[in-house]
Structure formats: structure tokens, C-alpha cells
Write an enzyme that holds these catalytic residues in place. Sequence first.
Site, PDB file in Angstrom:
ATOM      1  N   CYS A   1      20.272  15.779  38.564  1.00  0.00           N
ATOM      2  CA  CYS A   1      20.501  15.638  40.020  1.00  0.00           C
ATOM      3  C   CYS A   1      21.942  15.965  40.384  1.00  0.00           C
ATOM      4  O   CYS A   1      22.328  15.866  41.544  1.00  0.00           O
ATOM      5  CB  CYS A   1      20.121  14.230  40.472  1.00  0.00           C
ATOM      6  SG  CYS A   1      21.268  12.964  39.935  1.00  0.00           S
TER       7      CYS A   1
ATOM      8  N   HIS B   1      39.609  22.641  35.666  1.00  0.00           N
ATOM      9  CA  HIS B   1      38.622  22.507  34.596  1.00  0.00           C
ATOM     10  C   HIS B   1      37.940  21.151  34.591  1.00  0.00           C
ATOM     11  O   HIS B   1      37.366  20.751  33.586  1.00  0.00           O
ATOM     12  CB  HIS B   1      39.286  22.751  33.227  1.00  0.00           C
ATOM     13  CG  HIS B   1      39.836  24.133  33.107  1.00  0.00           C
ATOM     14  ND1 HIS B   1      40.833  24.458  32.207  1.00  0.00           N
ATOM     15  CD2 HIS B   1      39.556  25.270  33.775  1.00  0.00           C
ATOM     16  CE1 HIS B   1      41.128  25.749  32.317  1.00  0.00           C
ATOM     17  NE2 HIS B   1      40.368  26.251  33.268  1.00  0.00           N
TER      18      HIS B   1
ATOM     19  N   ASN C   1      58.194  26.575  29.136  1.00  0.00           N
ATOM     20  CA  ASN C   1      57.340  26.499  27.962  1.00  0.00           C
ATOM     21  C   ASN C   1      58.225  26.422  26.735  1.00  0.00           C
ATOM     22  O   ASN C   1      59.384  26.805  26.777  1.00  0.00           O
ATOM     23  CB  ASN C   1      56.439  27.752  27.901  1.00  0.00           C
ATOM     24  CG  ASN C   1      55.234  27.542  27.003  1.00  0.00           C
ATOM     25  OD1 ASN C   1      55.377  27.108  25.871  1.00  0.00           O
ATOM     26  ND2 ASN C   1      54.051  27.826  27.514  1.00  0.00           N
TER      27      ASN C   1
ATOM     28  N   GLY D   1      53.772  24.712  30.636  1.00  0.00           N
ATOM     29  CA  GLY D   1      53.045  24.211  29.471  1.00  0.00           C
ATOM     30  C   GLY D   1      51.662  24.777  29.293  1.00  0.00           C
ATOM     31  O   GLY D   1      50.726  24.053  28.946  1.00  0.00           O
TER      32      GLY D   1
ATOM     33  N   GLU E   1      57.524  28.095  24.074  1.00  0.00           N
ATOM     34  CA  GLU E   1      57.462  29.411  23.424  1.00  0.00           C
ATOM     35  C   GLU E   1      57.213  30.473  24.488  1.00  0.00           C
ATOM     36  O   GLU E   1      56.749  30.161  25.585  1.00  0.00           O
ATOM     37  CB  GLU E   1      56.301  29.423  22.415  1.00  0.00           C
ATOM     38  CG  GLU E   1      54.967  29.266  23.153  1.00  0.00           C
ATOM     39  CD  GLU E   1      53.725  29.156  22.266  1.00  0.00           C
ATOM     40  OE1 GLU E   1      53.854  29.032  21.044  1.00  0.00           O
ATOM     41  OE2 GLU E   1      52.626  29.163  22.859  1.00  0.00           O
TER      42      GLU E   1
HETATM   43  C1  BV8 Z   1      34.805  31.849  32.801  1.00  0.00           C
HETATM   44  C2  BV8 Z   1      37.895  22.011  29.750  1.00  0.00           C
HETATM   45  C3  BV8 Z   1      33.052  33.320  32.962  1.00  0.00           C
HETATM   46  C4  BV8 Z   1      37.151  21.557  28.551  1.00  0.00           C
HETATM   47  C5  BV8 Z   1      38.731  24.233  29.271  1.00  0.00           C
HETATM   48  C6  BV8 Z   1      34.144  34.831  25.182  1.00  0.00           C
HETATM   49  C7  BV8 Z   1      33.132  33.885  25.293  1.00  0.00           C
HETATM   50  C8  BV8 Z   1      33.067  33.003  26.363  1.00  0.00           C
HETATM   51  C9  BV8 Z   1      34.041  33.065  27.365  1.00  0.00           C
HETATM   52  C10 BV8 Z   1      35.049  34.004  27.222  1.00  0.00           C
HETATM   53  C11 BV8 Z   1      35.121  34.878  26.154  1.00  0.00           C
HETATM   54  N1  BV8 Z   1      36.232  35.656  26.314  1.00  0.00           N
HETATM   55  C12 BV8 Z   1      36.884  35.301  27.451  1.00  0.00           C
HETATM   56  C13 BV8 Z   1      36.167  34.326  28.022  1.00  0.00           C
HETATM   57  C14 BV8 Z   1      36.509  33.651  29.245  1.00  0.00           C
HETATM   58  C15 BV8 Z   1      37.028  32.265  28.855  1.00  0.00           C
HETATM   59  C16 BV8 Z   1      38.384  32.421  28.215  1.00  0.00           C
HETATM   60  O1  BV8 Z   1      39.358  32.688  28.894  1.00  0.00           O
HETATM   61  N2  BV8 Z   1      38.396  32.280  26.881  1.00  0.00           N
HETATM   62  C17 BV8 Z   1      39.642  32.460  26.166  1.00  0.00           C
HETATM   63  C18 BV8 Z   1      39.804  31.338  25.146  1.00  0.00           C
HETATM   64  C19 BV8 Z   1      39.606  33.830  25.522  1.00  0.00           C
HETATM   65  N3  BV8 Z   1      37.126  31.536  30.103  1.00  0.00           N
HETATM   66  C20 BV8 Z   1      36.060  30.822  30.476  1.00  0.00           C
HETATM   67  O2  BV8 Z   1      35.034  30.713  29.844  1.00  0.00           O
HETATM   68  C21 BV8 Z   1      36.208  30.201  31.846  1.00  0.00           C
HETATM   69  N4  BV8 Z   1      35.063  30.581  32.591  1.00  0.00           N
HETATM   70  O3  BV8 Z   1      35.569  32.748  32.564  1.00  0.00           O
HETATM   71  O4  BV8 Z   1      33.587  32.035  33.283  1.00  0.00           O
HETATM   72  C22 BV8 Z   1      32.182  33.615  34.079  1.00  0.00           C
HETATM   73  C23 BV8 Z   1      32.672  34.341  35.153  1.00  0.00           C
HETATM   74  C24 BV8 Z   1      31.829  34.632  36.168  1.00  0.00           C
HETATM   75  C25 BV8 Z   1      30.505  34.187  36.122  1.00  0.00           C
HETATM   76  C26 BV8 Z   1      30.036  33.426  35.039  1.00  0.00           C
HETATM   77  C27 BV8 Z   1      30.875  33.132  34.012  1.00  0.00           C
HETATM   78  C28 BV8 Z   1      36.239  28.683  31.735  1.00  0.00           C
HETATM   79  C29 BV8 Z   1      37.474  28.267  30.996  1.00  0.00           C
HETATM   80  C30 BV8 Z   1      37.592  26.751  31.031  1.00  0.00           C
HETATM   81  C31 BV8 Z   1      37.350  26.216  29.643  1.00  0.00           C
HETATM   82  N5  BV8 Z   1      37.624  24.765  29.657  1.00  0.00           N
HETATM   83  N6  BV8 Z   1      38.953  22.920  29.317  1.00  0.00           N
HETATM   84  C32 BV8 Z   1      37.988  20.631  27.740  1.00  0.00           C
HETATM   85  O5  BV8 Z   1      39.209  20.500  27.985  1.00  0.00           O
HETATM   86  O6  BV8 Z   1      37.394  20.009  26.831  1.00  0.00           O
HETATM   87  S1  BV8 Z   1      39.993  25.236  28.758  1.00  0.00           S
HETATM   88  C33 BV8 Z   1      41.130  24.364  27.831  1.00  0.00           C
HETATM   89  O7  BV8 Z   1      42.135  25.333  27.469  1.00  0.00           O
HETATM   90  C34 BV8 Z   1      41.918  23.286  28.571  1.00  0.00           C
HETATM   91  O8  BV8 Z   1      41.592  23.127  29.929  1.00  0.00           O
HETATM   92  C35 BV8 Z   1      43.352  23.802  28.457  1.00  0.00           C
HETATM   93  O9  BV8 Z   1      44.160  23.387  29.446  1.00  0.00           O
HETATM   94  C36 BV8 Z   1      43.075  25.242  28.517  1.00  0.00           C
HETATM   95  C37 BV8 Z   1      44.171  26.207  28.323  1.00  0.00           C
HETATM   96  O10 BV8 Z   1      44.945  25.807  27.266  1.00  0.00           O
HETATM   97  P1  BV8 Z   1      46.464  25.407  27.626  1.00  0.00           P
HETATM   98  O11 BV8 Z   1      46.441  24.389  28.711  1.00  0.00           O
HETATM   99  O12 BV8 Z   1      47.242  26.646  27.880  1.00  0.00           O
HETATM  100  O13 BV8 Z   1      46.884  24.696  26.308  1.00  0.00           O
HETATM  101  P2  BV8 Z   1      47.350  25.398  24.949  1.00  0.00           P
HETATM  102  O14 BV8 Z   1      47.291  24.384  23.861  1.00  0.00           O
HETATM  103  O15 BV8 Z   1      46.635  26.703  24.791  1.00  0.00           O
HETATM  104  O16 BV8 Z   1      48.881  25.758  25.217  1.00  0.00           O
HETATM  105  C38 BV8 Z   1      49.818  24.701  25.353  1.00  0.00           C
HETATM  106  C39 BV8 Z   1      51.099  25.365  25.764  1.00  0.00           C
HETATM  107  O17 BV8 Z   1      52.049  24.355  26.056  1.00  0.00           O
HETATM  108  C40 BV8 Z   1      51.702  26.228  24.661  1.00  0.00           C
HETATM  109  O18 BV8 Z   1      52.138  27.446  25.237  1.00  0.00           O
HETATM  110  C41 BV8 Z   1      52.893  25.401  24.160  1.00  0.00           C
HETATM  111  O19 BV8 Z   1      53.976  26.227  23.774  1.00  0.00           O
HETATM  112  C42 BV8 Z   1      53.263  24.634  25.386  1.00  0.00           C
HETATM  113  N7  BV8 Z   1      53.887  23.346  25.127  1.00  0.00           N
HETATM  114  C43 BV8 Z   1      53.581  22.432  24.158  1.00  0.00           C
HETATM  115  N8  BV8 Z   1      54.360  21.340  24.299  1.00  0.00           N
HETATM  116  C44 BV8 Z   1      55.145  21.565  25.379  1.00  0.00           C
HETATM  117  C45 BV8 Z   1      54.858  22.828  25.905  1.00  0.00           C
HETATM  118  N9  BV8 Z   1      55.473  23.334  26.984  1.00  0.00           N
HETATM  119  C46 BV8 Z   1      56.434  22.568  27.560  1.00  0.00           C
HETATM  120  N10 BV8 Z   1      56.768  21.339  27.113  1.00  0.00           N
HETATM  121  C47 BV8 Z   1      56.160  20.811  26.028  1.00  0.00           C
HETATM  122  N11 BV8 Z   1      56.522  19.590  25.595  1.00  0.00           N
HETATM  123 ZN    ZN Z   2      20.606  12.124  37.911  1.00  0.00          ZN
END
Ligand code: BV8
Ligand code: ZN
Length: 244
Positions: A135, A124, A218, A192, A220
Site C-alpha cells: 500500500c 536517497h 573532500n 564529502g 581526496e
Molecule cells: C538510478 C541508499 C536508474 C541506500 C544509495 C549499473 C547497475 C545499476 C545501476 C547503475 C549501474 N551503473 C550506473 C548505475 C546508476 C546507479 C549508479 O550511479 N551506480 C554507481 C555506483 C555506478 N545509480 C542508481 O542506481 C540510482 N538510480 O540511476 O536509476 C534509472 C533511471 C531512470 C529510470 C529507471 C532507473 C540510485 C542511486 C541511489 C543508490 N542508493 N543509498 C543505502 O544507503 O543503503 S547510494 C549510496 O552511495 C549512499 O546514498 C551514498 O551517499 C552514495 C554515494 O556515496 P558517497 O556519499 O559519495 O560516499 P562514498 O563513500 O562513495 O564517498 C565518501 C566521500 O567522502 C569520499 O570522497 C571521501 O574522500 C570523503 N570523505 C570521507 N571522510 C571525509 C570526507 N570528506 C570530508 N570530510 C571527511 N571527514
Molecule cells: Zn500496507
Amino acid sequence: MAEQETEACIKELREKLWGARDVAVLTGAGISAESGVPTFRGEGGLWKQFRAVDLATPEAFSRDPKLVWEFYNWRRELVAPLSPNPGHFALAEIERRVPRFTLITQNIDGLHEKAGSRNIIELHGNLWRVRCTRCETVTEDRSIPLPELPACESCGSLLRPHVVWFGEILEPQVLNAAYDAIGGCDLMIVIGTSGTVQPAASMGVQAKRNGAAVAEINLEPTPYSDVYNISISGKSGEMLPQLL
Ligand code: BV8
Ligand code: ZN
């Protein structure tokens, strides 16, 4: 998960790890939680205060680039002083000890690199890189904060964070590198990540389909926990060092 069950799972994963020829790891925000980086969906998660659709999308950026840059400048200031935790360091050590190792991360905080990991695929993008909206030049810029509307040095156009927003495709060569790693590994460890964001979320099951053993660490259960071979409930900063 009962104590001894976790013990048994760690032992099983440790045996698989040191017998593996080609290891792939996928990390999410959870591995950086113990470094103080807020996760996206947990308590106090980033998106709680902000709605992803308001900020991490190309529409939001064209509608209000100042607001989106305010959000990324806030994250840059938040993350800059933070250090990798024992989970990041353990992965860097494992990389040095196994024959082949690929780290695929959804995180943009740069903490894996700071911990010494080398073969990193940033699905990402990266919080410390900016890209020109005209550009397309990508540069690393760690200044804190960046101007509220930073401009490209070579063409003067507006810069954007070099990260993948919702609705944007992942860079094809980045995605291909990730699928190559998933296709070739005999062990994958998913750490995670809540398994909600595609295409990263299904990479673990894809590795399993390609014949790899898959383990999860994880706090959870996730939608894929009962598909994986091993599911360890615990903090990655505490579990990963036990693999060494
Ligand atoms: C794509 C960068 C399409 C930015 C990020 C409706 C509208 C628009 C899009 C969609 C839609 N429905 C579905 C989609 C697709 C969408 C998607 O999946 N949406 C989801 C939310 C439904 N995906 C996209 O849009 C992707 N692109 O699909 O393109 C396409 C295809 C073809 C042609 C054209 C277009 C792009 C997705 C990338 C988005 N950018 N980040 C920024 O960071 O500012 S995503 C963002 O969420 C972060 O990168 C993050 O890493 C990511 C996932 O979250 P997690 O890492 O899992 O973090 P989270 O908090 O959720 O979970 C933490 C976990 O850790 C928990 O389980 C917790 O229990 C655990 N934890 C906590 N502490 C600990 C631990 N585990 C162990 N030890 C600990 N101590
Ligand atoms: Zn430029």
C-alpha cells in the site's frame, strides 16, 4: 594541499558564501564520517564488507528480504547512538544566516536533521522510514531492531526501507526539488561525496553550468574537482566551522 593554500581557499569560499543570495549544498557519506558512520567506498567502507549489488537493490530484497533487513537493522543500530559533528552543525548555522539555503543530501542517517538543518532534500531516502511494499504507506519507525520481516500495520504486507536502491529511480518530486535548488543557486558547496553515484554526482557541474560558483570539500580529489571553482582538501568537520 599545502596549509596556506587551504587557508586561501577557505577565505575565498567564506567571501563567496557571505555574498551569496541563494546557497545549495550537496552532501555525501563523508560529512558523517567524523560522527562514526562508515562511508561507502573509503577504507572500512560499508560496501567493502558487503557488495552493494548484494544488498541495496530491489532484486536482493525480493530474493532475500531477511538478509537485506539484517543489513539495514545493523545500520540502524550503528547510527542510532551517533551524533552530528561540527560539520553538520556548521551547515545548520549557515542555513540560519544566508537568505536562501537548500541542503541536498545523499545520506540516509538523519544526522543533518538532528543537527538542526531544516530545508533538507533527502535524495536517497531515510534509514528511519519504512514503506509498505503493497500500500506504499511511508511511516517513521525508530525501533531497534525492527522485526526481521516487519509488516505493515494497515495491510499486513512486508515493509521495506524507505531508501532508494541501485537501479531504482529517485522520487520525481524529490529530484525536481533538487534541480530547482541547483538551478536557482549562485553558490553550491559539494561536501564529502566521491562523485560516483548518479544522478547526485553530476549536480555540482549542473550548478556550474547554470552559472553558480561551485566549491568542493573532500579528503581526496574527485572526478569533478578540477571542474569546480574551489576545491578544498580537508575534513568537513574542520573546514566548515571555519566558514562561520
Ligand atoms: C538510478 C541508499 C536508474 C541506500 C544509495 C549499473 C547497475 C545499476 C545501476 C547503475 C549501474 N551503473 C550506473 C548505475 C546508476 C546507479 C549508479 O550511479 N551506480 C554507481 C555506483 C555506478 N545509480 C542508481 O542506481 C540510482 N538510480 O540511476 O536509476 C534509472 C533511471 C531512470 C529510470 C529507471 C532507473 C540510485 C542511486 C541511489 C543508490 N542508493 N543509498 C543505502 O544507503 O543503503 S547510494 C549510496 O552511495 C549512499 O546514498 C551514498 O551517499 C552514495 C554515494 O556515496 P558517497 O556519499 O559519495 O560516499 P562514498 O563513500 O562513495 O564517498 C565518501 C566521500 O567522502 C569520499 O570522497 C571521501 O574522500 C570523503 N570523505 C570521507 N571522510 C571525509 C570526507 N570528506 C570530508 N570530510 C571527511 N571527514
Ligand atoms: Zn500496507
